[in-house]
Design a protein around this motif. Structure first.
Motif, PDB file in Angstrom:
ATOM      1  N   GLN A  49      58.263  10.464  33.705  1.00 57.23           N
ATOM      2  CA  GLN A  49      58.731  11.413  34.709  1.00 57.23           C
ATOM      3  C   GLN A  49      58.065  12.765  34.562  1.00 57.23           C
ATOM      4  O   GLN A  49      57.485  13.101  33.533  1.00 57.23           O
ATOM      5  CB  GLN A  49      60.237  11.599  34.583  1.00 57.23           C
ATOM      6  N   LYS A  50      58.161  13.572  35.621  1.00 55.44           N
ATOM      7  CA  LYS A  50      57.742  14.962  35.537  1.00 55.44           C
ATOM      8  C   LYS A  50      58.735  15.690  34.635  1.00 55.44           C
ATOM      9  O   LYS A  50      59.952  15.649  34.878  1.00 55.44           O
ATOM     10  CB  LYS A  50      57.740  15.593  36.930  1.00 55.44           C
ATOM     11  N   PRO A  51      58.304  16.385  33.587  1.00 54.42           N
ATOM     12  CA  PRO A  51      59.250  17.075  32.708  1.00 54.42           C
ATOM     13  C   PRO A  51      60.065  18.113  33.481  1.00 54.42           C
ATOM     14  O   PRO A  51      59.512  18.923  34.227  1.00 54.42           O
ATOM     15  CB  PRO A  51      58.342  17.745  31.673  1.00 54.42           C
ATOM     16  N   THR A  52      61.384  18.074  33.298  1.00 54.79           N
ATOM     17  CA  THR A  52      62.253  18.989  34.034  1.00 54.79           C
ATOM     18  C   THR A  52      63.183  19.795  33.137  1.00 54.79           C
ATOM     19  O   THR A  52      63.835  20.722  33.622  1.00 54.79           O
ATOM     20  CB  THR A  52      63.120  18.213  35.049  1.00 54.79           C
ATOM     21  N   SER A  53      63.269  19.465  31.861  1.00 61.18           N
ATOM     22  CA  SER A  53      64.123  20.247  30.968  1.00 61.18           C
ATOM     23  C   SER A  53      63.345  21.291  30.195  1.00 61.18           C
ATOM     24  O   SER A  53      63.935  22.170  29.560  1.00 61.18           O
ATOM     25  CB  SER A  53      64.853  19.323  29.984  1.00 61.18           C
ATOM     26  N   ILE A  54      62.029  21.218  30.274  1.00 64.91           N
ATOM     27  CA  ILE A  54      61.189  22.098  29.473  1.00 64.91           C
ATOM     28  C   ILE A  54      61.375  23.565  29.860  1.00 64.91           C
ATOM     29  O   ILE A  54      61.167  24.465  29.053  1.00 64.91           O
ATOM     30  CB  ILE A  54      59.703  21.674  29.605  1.00 64.91           C
ATOM     31  N   LEU A  58      64.779  28.991  32.133  1.00 63.20           N
ATOM     32  CA  LEU A  58      64.693  29.666  33.429  1.00 63.20           C
ATOM     33  C   LEU A  58      65.800  29.235  34.370  1.00 63.20           C
ATOM     34  O   LEU A  58      66.538  30.061  34.914  1.00 63.20           O
ATOM     35  CB  LEU A  58      63.334  29.384  34.103  1.00 63.20           C
ATOM     36  N   ASP A  59      65.903  27.909  34.592  1.00 63.99           N
ATOM     37  CA  ASP A  59      66.787  27.416  35.657  1.00 63.99           C
ATOM     38  C   ASP A  59      68.087  26.796  35.154  1.00 63.99           C
ATOM     39  O   ASP A  59      68.964  26.478  35.947  1.00 63.99           O
ATOM     40  CB  ASP A  59      66.043  26.415  36.543  1.00 63.99           C
ATOM     41  N   ASN A  60      68.178  26.565  33.840  1.00 60.87           N
ATOM     42  CA  ASN A  60      69.407  26.033  33.230  1.00 60.87           C
ATOM     43  C   ASN A  60      69.816  24.688  33.825  1.00 60.87           C
ATOM     44  O   ASN A  60      70.998  24.349  33.876  1.00 60.87           O
ATOM     45  CB  ASN A  60      70.557  27.036  33.375  1.00 60.87           C
ATOM     46  N   THR A  61      68.848  23.891  34.261  1.00 65.81           N
ATOM     47  CA  THR A  61      69.141  22.560  34.781  1.00 65.81           C
ATOM     48  C   THR A  61      67.946  21.648  34.537  1.00 65.81           C
ATOM     49  O   THR A  61      66.790  22.102  34.537  1.00 65.81           O
ATOM     50  CB  THR A  61      69.456  22.587  36.289  1.00 65.81           C
ATOM     51  N   SER A  62      68.239  20.361  34.303  1.00 63.95           N
ATOM     52  CA  SER A  62      67.182  19.355  34.172  1.00 63.95           C
ATOM     53  C   SER A  62      67.001  18.573  35.464  1.00 63.95           C
ATOM     54  O   SER A  62      66.312  17.559  35.489  1.00 63.95           O
ATOM     55  CB  SER A  62      67.507  18.397  33.018  1.00 63.95           C
ATOM     56  N   CYS A  63      67.622  19.045  36.522  1.00 65.88           N
ATOM     57  CA  CYS A  63      67.497  18.390  37.825  1.00 65.88           C
ATOM     58  C   CYS A  63      66.075  18.523  38.367  1.00 65.88           C
ATOM     59  O   CYS A  63      65.569  17.623  39.025  1.00 65.88           O
ATOM     60  CB  CYS A  63      68.495  19.011  38.796  1.00 65.88           C
ATOM     61  N   LEU A  81      55.065  34.503  34.785  1.00 64.51           N
ATOM     62  CA  LEU A  81      54.843  33.392  33.866  1.00 64.51           C
ATOM     63  C   LEU A  81      53.722  32.508  34.391  1.00 64.51           C
ATOM     64  O   LEU A  81      53.756  32.063  35.553  1.00 64.51           O
ATOM     65  CB  LEU A  81      56.124  32.581  33.701  1.00 64.51           C
ATOM     66  N   TYR A  82      52.754  32.232  33.524  1.00 65.38           N
ATOM     67  CA  TYR A  82      51.590  31.447  33.927  1.00 65.38           C
ATOM     68  C   TYR A  82      51.543  30.072  33.267  1.00 65.38           C
ATOM     69  O   TYR A  82      50.926  29.154  33.799  1.00 65.38           O
ATOM     70  CB  TYR A  82      50.303  32.203  33.588  1.00 65.38           C
ATOM     71  N   SER A  83      52.151  29.935  32.096  1.00 67.96           N
ATOM     72  CA  SER A  83      52.076  28.673  31.367  1.00 67.96           C
ATOM     73  C   SER A  83      53.399  28.408  30.664  1.00 67.96           C
ATOM     74  O   SER A  83      54.271  29.292  30.569  1.00 67.96           O
ATOM     75  CB  SER A  83      50.940  28.707  30.343  1.00 67.96           C
ATOM     76  N   GLU A  84      53.551  27.207  30.143  1.00 69.63           N
ATOM     77  CA  GLU A  84      54.776  26.835  29.433  1.00 69.63           C
ATOM     78  C   GLU A  84      54.996  27.700  28.196  1.00 69.63           C
ATOM     79  O   GLU A  84      56.139  27.926  27.782  1.00 69.63           O
ATOM     80  CB  GLU A  84      54.720  25.352  29.045  1.00 69.63           C
ATOM     81  N   ALA A  85      53.926  28.194  27.616  1.00 74.63           N
ATOM     82  CA  ALA A  85      54.059  29.062  26.443  1.00 74.63           C
ATOM     83  C   ALA A  85      54.817  30.342  26.779  1.00 74.63           C
ATOM     84  O   ALA A  85      55.436  30.952  25.894  1.00 74.63           O
ATOM     85  CB  ALA A  85      52.677  29.394  25.881  1.00 74.63           C
ATOM     86  N   ASP A  86      54.813  30.730  28.053  1.00 79.13           N
ATOM     87  CA  ASP A  86      55.491  31.965  28.460  1.00 79.13           C
ATOM     88  C   ASP A  86      57.007  31.820  28.502  1.00 79.13           C
ATOM     89  O   ASP A  86      57.718  32.834  28.623  1.00 79.13           O
ATOM     90  CB  ASP A  86      54.986  32.413  29.832  1.00 79.13           C
ATOM     91  N   TYR A  87      57.532  30.596  28.399  1.00 78.30           N
ATOM     92  CA  TYR A  87      58.988  30.436  28.370  1.00 78.30           C
ATOM     93  C   TYR A  87      59.587  31.159  27.160  1.00 78.30           C
ATOM     94  O   TYR A  87      60.720  31.647  27.210  1.00 78.30           O
ATOM     95  CB  TYR A  87      59.370  28.949  28.311  1.00 78.30           C
ATOM     96  N   ALA A  88      58.821  31.225  26.076  1.00 72.36           N
ATOM     97  CA  ALA A  88      59.293  31.912  24.872  1.00 72.36           C
ATOM     98  C   ALA A  88      59.521  33.398  25.134  1.00 72.36           C
ATOM     99  O   ALA A  88      60.391  34.021  24.505  1.00 72.36           O
ATOM    100  CB  ALA A  88      58.309  31.715  23.730  1.00 72.36           C
ATOM    101  N   ILE A  89      58.756  33.969  26.066  1.00 70.06           N
ATOM    102  CA  ILE A  89      58.933  35.387  26.411  1.00 70.06           C
ATOM    103  C   ILE A  89      60.323  35.613  26.992  1.00 70.06           C
ATOM    104  O   ILE A  89      61.015  36.575  26.632  1.00 70.06           O
ATOM    105  CB  ILE A  89      57.851  35.826  27.423  1.00 70.06           C
TER     106      ILE A  89
END
Length: 341
Positions: A49-54, A58-63, A81-89
């Motif tokens: 599947q397309k990852p949705t919990s990563i 941001l969105d507080n949902t895995s939907c 935010l440009y990449s998944e690494a930016d979620y840590a910010i």
């Protein structure tokens, strides 16, 4: 109690089905075939599947997940935010103070991406809020992102409603997810083995049977999970509220047998299963084995004797517990899932 039978009568042991023309045939082995309700279907979908919990920070949902790049404001601080690494910010901003609301405000429009890879453009906050409200709780388990199929892979298909066999070659995750997700009640499929998969560290594994594929995927789930700074306690989760059997598979789907039962697990190790006016008492215990937790269940009488087993705890959240039988010796693994009421 219940009559055991193999999936579609073991698919008549080993079957050959004509496909597309008289000179072409599809071989579907009974032990390596599965239907839409089998445990393997769910595992394959979670891997592809397309990852949705990563991006839940941001969105507080895995939907769904929010497609990058995206602009957000949290605790009065704007970030692009440009990449998944930016979620840590974003997580770092939330951790700076315990008095802020930590609510993420998106700069619309944004694009939502669902597990089946389809995208929806959202123009306003009210439209976004409406979509979130319709998401529901889901299965409690999200993507398995630390193992990947190596493509292409081929699946043989048999539709026993019209007795037609065929095969399909899959080239990527999106195709595999939507193929498995689109199976009908009358279809049985099987991978053409051997397959290769790659783990997150780069190691390649070879599998030649459904049981091996299930085992390889199950074995990496702990590597994929991120329970946050405070890991969940299984005993705390188990004793917090009542539960029902949301899935049971032992050679075939047996979930309906447990319909109507509610289970309560008490902190003193006792348990109670209730269905209408019937109450069945029991006991439970958790053991820490080498590399995994084991949940032992026992109930009085014979109505729930098939639940009395040494269960390996594959994964759990605050609302879902997924178990696998340790003592099974057959070609099909025995699974049991609890979901909180």
């Amino acid at each position: 109690m219940k009559t055991k039978y193999l999936l579609f009568s073991c698919l008549l042991a080993l079957m050959l089905f004509s496909c597309q023309d008289e000179t072409e045939s599809v071989t579907l082995n009974s032990e390596n075939s599965f239907a839409k309700t089998s445990p393997l279907s769910s595992l394959v979908k979670r891997v592809s599947q397309k990852p949705t919990s990563i991006d839940n920070v941001l969105d507080n949902t895995s939907c769904f997940s929010v497609k990058l790049p995206v602009g957000v404001t949290v605790d009065s601080q704007y970030r692009h935010l440009y990449s998944e690494a930016d979620y840590a910010i974003i997580q770092n901003i939330k951790d700076q103070s315990g008095s802020d609301d930590d609510i993420v405000h998106f700069s619309f429009p944004i694009t939502l991406v669902y597990p089946d890879y389809h995208e929806v453009v959202v123009a306003t906050q009210s439209q976004y809020d409406s979509i979130v409200a319709q998401c529901g709780s889901g299965s409690g388990f999200s993507e398995i992102s630390c193992i990947d199929f190596n493509y292409p892979v081929t699946l043989n298909i048999y539709n026993y409603n019209n007795q037609v066999g065929s095969s399909q070659t899959i080239q990527n995750d999106s195709q595999l997810y939507n193929f498995i997700n689109g199976l009908t009640d009358g279809e049985i499929v099987g991978f053409v083995y051997p397959l290769t998969l790659t783990k997150a560290g780069g190691a390649t594994v070879n599998v030649s049977a459904n049981s091996q594929l299930e085992t390889q995927i199950d074995s990496v789930i702990d590597d994929c999970s991120s329970s946050g700074p405070t890991p969940l306690s299984l005993s705390d989760v188990l004793t917090s509220g009542s539960w029902y059997v949301s899935y049971c598979f032992d050679e075939h789907d047996e979930t309906s047998y447990y319909a109507g039962y509610n289970f309560v697990f008490n902190a003193n190790g006792t348990s109670k299963a209730t269905k209408n006016a019937t109450i069945i008492n029991g006991d439970w215990d958790i053991h820490n084995e080498s590399g995994y937790k084991r949940l032992d269940l026992q109930f009085d009488g014979s109505a729930l004797y098939e639940m009395e087993d040494n269960w390996k705890v594959l994964e759990f959240t605050e609302t879902s517990i997924r178990l696998k039988e340790l003592s099974g010796g057959g070609s099909e693994n025995h699974y049991l899932n609890f979901t909180k009421n």
